[in-house]
Design a protein around this motif. Structure first.
Motif, short mmCIF file in Angstrom:
data_model
loop_
_atom_site.label_atom_id
_atom_site.label_comp_id
_atom_site.label_asym_id
_atom_site.label_seq_id
_atom_site.Cartn_x
_atom_site.Cartn_y
_atom_site.Cartn_z
N PHE A 181 -4.74 91.25 79.21
CA PHE A 181 -3.66 91.98 79.04
C PHE A 181 -2.51 91.07 78.57
O PHE A 181 -2.61 90.04 79.10
N THR A 182 -1.87 91.28 77.91
CA THR A 182 -0.52 90.54 77.53
C THR A 182 0.57 91.21 78.37
O THR A 182 0.27 92.47 78.89
N GLU A 183 1.85 90.69 78.48
CA GLU A 183 2.76 91.41 79.37
C GLU A 183 3.32 92.65 78.80
O GLU A 183 3.35 93.44 79.38
N SER A 184 3.30 92.71 77.57
CA SER A 184 4.01 93.70 76.92
C SER A 184 2.79 95.11 76.99
O SER A 184 3.23 96.26 77.24
N GLY A 185 1.57 94.49 77.01
CA GLY A 185 0.48 95.68 77.17
C GLY A 185 0.57 96.01 78.51
O GLY A 185 0.31 97.55 78.91
N LEU A 186 0.68 95.27 79.54
CA LEU A 186 0.76 95.71 80.91
C LEU A 186 1.90 96.81 81.12
O LEU A 186 1.90 97.65 81.97
N VAL A 187 3.04 96.22 80.72
CA VAL A 187 4.46 96.82 80.65
C VAL A 187 4.18 98.42 80.13
O VAL A 187 4.55 99.23 80.71
N GLY A 188 3.58 98.38 79.13
CA GLY A 188 3.43 99.79 78.19
C GLY A 188 2.44 100.62 79.21
O GLY A 188 2.63 101.94 79.22
N LEU A 189 1.34 100.02 79.75
CA LEU A 189 0.39 100.81 80.49
C LEU A 189 1.01 101.24 81.79
O LEU A 189 0.92 102.52 81.93
N LEU A 190 1.94 100.51 82.53
CA LEU A 190 2.42 100.84 83.63
C LEU A 190 3.63 102.12 83.39
O LEU A 190 3.81 102.75 84.35
#
Length: 101
Positions: free
Chosen positions: A1-10
């Motif tokens: 995961f990238t940080e932006s991917g994790l943020v989007g998922l959350l």
């Protein structure tokens, strides 16, 4: 995961929990997101998150105080029978609690 991917998922998870009426879970998701946005010093995202948290908590309060019936019903049960001798002649009193979600 990238940080932006994790943020989007959350953020998707928080929106889904909110749509499902699971407002306590929304709070838990945003507990993870807030430190990420604080570290990035993203005031706009933090403002949005706190606004959504305010909506979720106001819905919890409204659901708890205004959607419950006016009278609370209590139930009693008296145990009788040969298979429950350890409970013989004990009174039990409980309140039916309405959950969230």
């Amino acid at each position: 995961f990238t940080e932006s991917g994790l943020v989007g998922l959350l953020e998707q998870a928080a929106a889904s929990f909110s749509m499902a009426g699971m407002y306590e879970a929304v709070n838990e998701v945003y507990k993870v997101l807030i430190p990420i946005h604080e570290a990035n010093r993203d005031a706009k995202k933090l403002s949005t998150i706190h606004g959504k948290l305010q909506e979720a908590f106001s819905k919890i309060v409204h659901q708890f105080f205004y959607d419950l019936p006016f009278f609370t019903f209590y139930y009693t049960e008296y145990w009788l029978g040969a298979d429950v001798w350890h409970l013989f002649s004990c009174w039990f009193l409980w309140n039916q609690v309405r959950g969230f979600g």
